[in-house]
Design an enzyme around this catalytic site. Structure first.
Site, PDB file in Angstrom:
ATOM      1  N   GLY A 128       0.829  -1.341  -0.160  1.00 45.41           N
ATOM      2  CA  GLY A 128      -0.069  -0.130   0.040  1.00 45.41           C
ATOM      3  C   GLY A 128       0.920   1.281   0.000  1.00 45.41           C
ATOM      4  O   GLY A 128       0.196   2.375   0.261  1.00 45.41           O
TER       5      GLY A 128
ATOM      6  N   ASP B 106      -1.173  -6.400  -7.764  1.00 54.85           N
ATOM      7  CA  ASP B 106      -2.573  -6.089  -7.643  1.00 54.85           C
ATOM      8  C   ASP B 106      -3.321  -7.116  -6.689  1.00 54.85           C
ATOM      9  O   ASP B 106      -3.614  -8.287  -7.504  1.00 54.85           O
ATOM     10  CB  ASP B 106      -3.292  -6.130  -9.126  1.00 54.85           C
ATOM     11  CG  ASP B 106      -4.565  -5.593  -9.317  1.00 54.85           C
ATOM     12  OD1 ASP B 106      -5.465  -5.550  -8.082  1.00 54.85           O
ATOM     13  OD2 ASP B 106      -4.853  -4.813 -10.214  1.00 54.85           O
ATOM     14  N   VAL B 107      -3.973  -6.389  -5.510  1.00 54.18           N
ATOM     15  CA  VAL B 107      -4.429  -7.662  -4.776  1.00 54.18           C
ATOM     16  C   VAL B 107      -5.951  -8.171  -5.206  1.00 54.18           C
ATOM     17  O   VAL B 107      -6.285  -8.965  -4.745  1.00 54.18           O
ATOM     18  CB  VAL B 107      -5.017  -6.792  -3.402  1.00 54.18           C
ATOM     19  CG1 VAL B 107      -3.468  -6.447  -2.698  1.00 54.18           C
ATOM     20  CG2 VAL B 107      -5.624  -5.752  -3.425  1.00 54.18           C
TER      21      VAL B 107
ATOM     22  N   TYR C  85     -18.757   8.459   2.477  1.00 50.14           N
ATOM     23  CA  TYR C  85     -17.798   7.508   2.608  1.00 50.14           C
ATOM     24  C   TYR C  85     -18.605   5.937   1.924  1.00 50.14           C
ATOM     25  O   TYR C  85     -17.783   5.134   1.361  1.00 50.14           O
ATOM     26  CB  TYR C  85     -17.331   7.129   3.957  1.00 50.14           C
ATOM     27  CG  TYR C  85     -15.968   6.264   4.062  1.00 50.14           C
ATOM     28  CD1 TYR C  85     -14.875   6.716   3.768  1.00 50.14           C
ATOM     29  CD2 TYR C  85     -16.034   5.079   4.920  1.00 50.14           C
ATOM     30  CE1 TYR C  85     -13.796   5.845   3.849  1.00 50.14           C
ATOM     31  CE2 TYR C  85     -14.998   4.400   5.096  1.00 50.14           C
ATOM     32  CZ  TYR C  85     -13.531   4.767   4.464  1.00 50.14           C
ATOM     33  OH  TYR C  85     -12.443   4.169   4.567  1.00 50.14           O
TER      34      TYR C  85
ATOM     35  N   LYS D  91     -15.179  -1.354   4.698  1.00 49.80           N
ATOM     36  CA  LYS D  91     -14.211  -1.333   6.065  1.00 49.80           C
ATOM     37  C   LYS D  91     -15.088  -2.228   7.205  1.00 49.80           C
ATOM     38  O   LYS D  91     -14.554  -2.687   7.819  1.00 49.80           O
ATOM     39  CB  LYS D  91     -14.155   0.210   6.469  1.00 49.80           C
ATOM     40  CG  LYS D  91     -13.250   0.847   5.764  1.00 49.80           C
ATOM     41  CD  LYS D  91     -11.901   0.443   5.453  1.00 49.80           C
ATOM     42  CE  LYS D  91     -10.907   1.311   5.061  1.00 49.80           C
ATOM     43  NZ  LYS D  91      -9.541   0.799   4.741  1.00 49.80           N
TER      44      LYS D  91
END
Ligand code: NAD
Ligand code: 0WE
Length: 259
Positions: free
Chosen positions: A14, A65-66, A159, A166
């Protein structure tokens, strides 16, 4: 302090540039004596990450690239080769939602971009923890930290789908902590207040958000990446050896307020 991370081997996902929270954490680990490996996403930021990595004790810089199982498998193979089959520390500091989904109504989030946000921002922790498990087991244990935000627990205007991602990340952190505890692998999260990074600066109204935190948070102070890194260093270090499945708030106390 002497060298709390001497002999430790850490993988950091990251880092995009010098403002990234991941870079602040990496510097703390390096200052404490750790050897580092970095992944970056896409050729566009390769040079920026490589230029930062050479300033610390770096064993590996590689693309990840996750979203790609192949990338994750290859990266942890390379990490094993670079670190003699062992890994002590994993820093997961990755999130993404389409820009158009971080404004307007959450109600309008289409199916494909909902899953995109959860794939990159939440499932990636599961994939990386699973790939890290054998390397950390070989090391006798390990510590994993991910970056979360209050918007996963309560509504923060705009958000939106990132909040849902999250919430998924937070729950994943706890279930991973449960599974990996028997291998002496700890999994925790830092919930940071707004920090002016690349991911944050492009968000309309970010300065307003910072102002609200400064006005209402108990400490009335802005948070910077270094404050977050200090919290991460605690969770990643031996001082937190009996701490897992929890969230540490580095937000000037904002989360404690009801109004
Ligand atoms: P940043 O832009 O520096 O870091 C985000 C990183 O995610 C970048 O390095 C980017 O390359 C990476 N990324 C995005 N899509 C990816 C993909 N498909 N594969 C691999 N990597 C990918 O911004 P940051 O603020 O340092 O964000 C790091 C973490 O901190 C994120 O999880 C973010 O949600 C969290 N966080 C940020 C704040 C804040 O205010 N900045 C507050 C709380 C939590
Ligand atoms: O997690 C984040 C931001 C993560 C993020 C940022 C971007 C900007 C560029 C994810 N995806 C993207 N996609 C892009 O195209 N934060 C905690 C910072 C943040 O973002 C917000 C916030 C806060 C705080 C968005 C809306 C409202 C508040």
């Amino acid at each position: 302090m002497a060298a709390p991370f001497e002999g430790k081997r850490a993988l950091v996902l990251g880092v995009a540039n010098k403002r990234s929270i991941a870079w602040a954490i990496a510097q703390r680990l390096a200052d404490g004596g750790a050897r580092l490996a970095f992944t970056y996403q896409g050729e566009r930021i390769q040079k920026s990450v490589a230029d930062l990595a050479v300033t610390v004790d770096t064993a590996l810089v590689t693309e990840c690239d996750v979203r790609s199982d192949d990338d994750v498998t290859r990266v942890f193979g390379e990490v094993g080769d670079a670190f003699g089959g062992e890994l002590d520390i994993l820093v997961h500091s990755v999130a993404f939602a389409a820009a158009e989904d971080l404004e307007g109504r959450f109600t309008d989030t289409p199916r494909d971009r909902f899953w995109l946000a959860l794939d990159i921002s939440a499932y990636s922790l599961v994939a990386c923890a699973k790939a890290a498990e054998p390397l950390m087991e070989q090391a006798g244990g390990g510590s994993i930290v991910t970056m979360t935000y209050l918007g996963g627990e309560r509504v923060v205007p705009h958000y939106n789908v990132m909040g849902v991602a999250k919430a998924t990340l937070d729950a994943s952190m706890r279930y991973l902590a449960s599974d990996l505890g028997e291998k002496n692998i700890r999994v925790n999260a830092i919930s940071a207040g707004p920090v002016r990074t690349l991911a944050a600066r492009s968000i309309a109204g970010f300065p307003t958000m910072e102002a609200i935190v400064e006005e209402r948070a108990p400490l009335h102070r802005p948070i910077d990446a270094d404050d977050v890194a200090a919290g991460a260093a605690y969770l990643l270090g031996d001082g937190a050896k009996n701490v897992t499945g929890t969230t540490l708030y580095v937000d000037s106390g904002y989360h404690a307020m009801g109004m």
